[in-house]
Design a protein around this motif. Structure first.
Motif, PDB file in Angstrom:
ATOM      1  N   ASP A  18      27.689 -13.230  18.544  1.00 51.24           N
ATOM      2  CA  ASP A  18      27.402 -12.592  17.263  1.00 51.24           C
ATOM      3  C   ASP A  18      26.440 -11.442  17.500  1.00 51.24           C
ATOM      4  N   ARG A  19      26.436 -10.526  16.559  1.00 47.20           N
ATOM      5  CA  ARG A  19      25.556  -9.356  16.638  1.00 47.20           C
ATOM      6  C   ARG A  19      24.881  -9.170  15.283  1.00 47.20           C
ATOM      7  N   GLY A  20      23.571  -8.912  15.295  1.00 46.46           N
ATOM      8  CA  GLY A  20      22.837  -8.718  14.056  1.00 46.46           C
ATOM      9  C   GLY A  20      23.248  -7.442  13.341  1.00 46.46           C
ATOM     10  N   PRO A  21      22.729  -7.214  12.135  1.00 50.66           N
ATOM     11  CA  PRO A  21      21.611  -7.936  11.526  1.00 50.66           C
ATOM     12  C   PRO A  21      22.018  -9.287  10.946  1.00 50.66           C
ATOM     13  N   TYR A  22      21.043 -10.200  10.906  1.00 53.60           N
ATOM     14  CA  TYR A  22      21.255 -11.535  10.382  1.00 53.60           C
ATOM     15  C   TYR A  22      20.483 -11.704   9.081  1.00 53.60           C
ATOM     16  N   THR A  23      20.901 -12.685   8.275  1.00 55.30           N
ATOM     17  CA  THR A  23      20.224 -12.975   7.016  1.00 55.30           C
ATOM     18  C   THR A  23      19.500 -14.314   7.126  1.00 55.30           C
ATOM     19  N   VAL A  24      18.479 -14.482   6.311  1.00 52.80           N
ATOM     20  CA  VAL A  24      17.748 -15.751   6.293  1.00 52.80           C
ATOM     21  C   VAL A  24      18.681 -16.881   5.869  1.00 52.80           C
ATOM     22  N   GLU A  25      19.529 -16.613   4.883  1.00 49.90           N
ATOM     23  CA  GLU A  25      20.457 -17.636   4.426  1.00 49.90           C
ATOM     24  C   GLU A  25      21.397 -18.071   5.542  1.00 49.90           C
ATOM     25  N   GLY A  26      21.905 -17.105   6.283  1.00 49.38           N
ATOM     26  CA  GLY A  26      22.802 -17.415   7.386  1.00 49.38           C
ATOM     27  C   GLY A  26      22.121 -18.185   8.499  1.00 49.38           C
ATOM     28  N   GLU A  27      20.877 -17.814   8.799  1.00 49.00           N
ATOM     29  CA  GLU A  27      20.135 -18.503   9.860  1.00 49.00           C
ATOM     30  C   GLU A  27      19.795 -19.928   9.441  1.00 49.00           C
ATOM     31  N   ARG A  28      19.429 -20.119   8.188  1.00 49.33           N
ATOM     32  CA  ARG A  28      19.152 -21.475   7.702  1.00 49.33           C
ATOM     33  C   ARG A  28      20.392 -22.351   7.825  1.00 49.33           C
ATOM     34  N   LYS A  53      12.543 -14.218  22.388  1.00 53.67           N
ATOM     35  CA  LYS A  53      11.666 -13.228  23.007  1.00 53.67           C
ATOM     36  C   LYS A  53      11.070 -12.338  21.921  1.00 53.67           C
ATOM     37  N   ASP A  54       9.878 -11.839  22.160  1.00 55.81           N
ATOM     38  CA  ASP A  54       9.204 -10.997  21.176  1.00 55.81           C
ATOM     39  C   ASP A  54       9.812  -9.594  21.180  1.00 55.81           C
ATOM     40  N   SER A  55      11.038  -9.521  20.696  1.00 59.83           N
ATOM     41  CA  SER A  55      11.746  -8.236  20.667  1.00 59.83           C
ATOM     42  C   SER A  55      11.249  -7.337  19.543  1.00 59.83           C
ATOM     43  N   GLY A  56      10.765  -7.931  18.439  1.00 59.18           N
ATOM     44  CA  GLY A  56      10.315  -7.144  17.306  1.00 59.18           C
ATOM     45  C   GLY A  56      11.478  -6.598  16.499  1.00 59.18           C
ATOM     46  N   GLY A  57      11.145  -5.941  15.390  1.00 61.63           N
ATOM     47  CA  GLY A  57      12.165  -5.323  14.548  1.00 61.63           C
ATOM     48  C   GLY A  57      12.725  -6.280  13.513  1.00 61.63           C
ATOM     49  N   GLN A  58      13.438  -5.703  12.551  1.00 63.16           N
ATOM     50  CA  GLN A  58      13.999  -6.474  11.440  1.00 63.16           C
ATOM     51  C   GLN A  58      15.414  -6.970  11.700  1.00 63.16           C
ATOM     52  N   LEU A  59      16.089  -6.419  12.699  1.00 62.92           N
ATOM     53  CA  LEU A  59      17.491  -6.739  12.931  1.00 62.92           C
ATOM     54  C   LEU A  59      17.707  -8.232  13.165  1.00 62.92           C
ATOM     55  N   THR A  60      16.791  -8.878  13.865  1.00 63.34           N
ATOM     56  CA  THR A  60      16.956 -10.297  14.205  1.00 63.34           C
ATOM     57  C   THR A  60      15.783 -11.151  13.739  1.00 63.34           C
ATOM     58  N   ARG A  92      21.948 -28.895  13.566  1.00 65.58           N
ATOM     59  CA  ARG A  92      20.817 -29.820  13.634  1.00 65.58           C
ATOM     60  C   ARG A  92      19.794 -29.378  14.691  1.00 65.58           C
ATOM     61  N   LEU A  93      19.481 -28.102  14.661  1.00 66.84           N
ATOM     62  CA  LEU A  93      18.549 -27.533  15.634  1.00 66.84           C
ATOM     63  C   LEU A  93      17.120 -27.895  15.254  1.00 66.84           C
ATOM     64  N   ALA A 126      13.625 -18.278   8.766  1.00 62.62           N
ATOM     65  CA  ALA A 126      14.346 -19.545   8.597  1.00 62.62           C
ATOM     66  C   ALA A 126      13.631 -20.681   9.325  1.00 62.62           C
ATOM     67  N   ALA A 127      13.126 -20.414  10.522  1.00 62.80           N
ATOM     68  CA  ALA A 127      12.399 -21.438  11.265  1.00 62.80           C
ATOM     69  C   ALA A 127      11.148 -21.867  10.513  1.00 62.80           C
ATOM     70  N   ARG A 128      10.436 -20.915   9.942  1.00 59.76           N
ATOM     71  CA  ARG A 128       9.237 -21.249   9.166  1.00 59.76           C
ATOM     72  C   ARG A 128       9.597 -22.119   7.964  1.00 59.76           C
ATOM     73  N   GLU A 129      10.627 -21.718   7.234  1.00 62.45           N
ATOM     74  CA  GLU A 129      11.002 -22.447   6.027  1.00 62.45           C
ATOM     75  C   GLU A 129      11.463 -23.863   6.334  1.00 62.45           C
ATOM     76  N   LEU A 130      12.122 -24.058   7.490  1.00 57.07           N
ATOM     77  CA  LEU A 130      12.664 -25.373   7.835  1.00 57.07           C
ATOM     78  C   LEU A 130      11.737 -26.177   8.741  1.00 57.07           C
ATOM     79  N   GLY A 131      10.558 -25.620   9.049  1.00 59.66           N
ATOM     80  CA  GLY A 131       9.576 -26.350   9.834  1.00 59.66           C
ATOM     81  C   GLY A 131       9.872 -26.429  11.315  1.00 59.66           C
TER      82      GLY A 131
END
Length: 245
Positions: free
Chosen positions: A171-181, A195-202, A188-189, A208-213
């Motif tokens: 897959d290739r970004g950009p990604y959405t929070v909804e899609g990542e969740r 990696k600390d790539s930075g930017g909004q694309l990814t 069941r990750l 999503a990780a923050r929201e799901l703990g």
């Protein structure tokens, strides 16, 4: 005619090429490593493939009468940045490094920063289901971990064979929070390695990780060669390149 060589196929590199190509008396050459199939091409002249190390890049700078060199490669393209610094020193062609700002941990995040991919792999223990977004070339570092299941996302497929406990998602970004969740829940990750790539694309995966703990293992960027000038905006890089030559 000012001649500028831009290294890299990042979004910042493409934006810089477009800005400089619109300037009078400026010729832009963008160099892509050729590691990604069907890359998004910048405006202006484009070359693909490596230079053969610092000596080859230095020869190219001299032969093409390049006035300014901008390294806008991925923040983890450590070898290319080192070659750019060496070629600049050998030829006297001024060098600027353009890097998007890195990600910063916020409230609710559970990050553990490490200095290398190997250090990240050392933290993964049996029973973890890992969302791995460190690139296809890093997969061998993680694929041999006992009892660890991997969802490895990349733009292009990794070299075969792929172990049975590794699921590759192309897959290739950009990604959405909804899609990542949804992706995290579907597979069941329970931990993210990136990696600390930075930017909004990814960046959506971090939200999503923050929201799901989910805890995050964040691999820090490699240091720049000594004495290299760094900017973090396309506008700053444009003004610097336009002042050269």
């Amino acid at each position: 005619m000012r001649r500028v060589l831009i290294l890299g196929g990042t979004a910042e590199a493409r934006a810089l090429a477009a800005e400089l190509a619109a300037r009078p008396a400026t010729h832009v050459v963008s160099s892509l490593a050729g590691r990604v199939s069907n890359p998004r091409l910048p405006v202006g002249e484009v070359r693909e493939g490596g230079f053969g190390g610092p000596g080859g890049l230095a020869a190219f700078l001299a032969e093409e009468r390049i006035d300014a060199l901008v390294d806008a490669t991925h923040p983890f393209a450590e070898r290319m940045t080192a070659s750019a610094a060496a070629a600049s020193s050998a030829t006297g062609v001024p060098l600027l490094v353009l890097r998007r700002p890195g990600w910063q941990e916020g409230d609710g995040d559970a990050w553990h920063r490490v200095g290398s991919l190997h250090a990240a792999a050392a933290l993964l223990t049996t029973g973890l289901r890992v969302f791995l977004t460190t690139g296809r070339r890093s997969l061998p570092i993680f694929a041999g971990l006992p009892g660890v299941w991997l969802l490895a996302r990349s733009v292009d497929p990794p070299e075969p064979p792929v172990p049975p406990h590794v699921h590759v998602l192309l897959d290739r970004g950009p990604y959405t929070v909804e899609g990542e969740r949804a992706l995290i829940r579907e597979h069941r990750l329970n931990i993210l390695v990136t990696k600390d790539s930075g930017g909004q694309l990814t960046a959506a995966k971090l939200t999503a990780a923050r929201e799901l703990g989910l805890p995050v293992i964040m691999v820090n960027r490699p240091p720049l060669p000594p004495g290299v000038r760094l900017v973090d905006t396309v506008a700053a890089a444009t003004e610097w390149a336009a002042a050269q030559g």
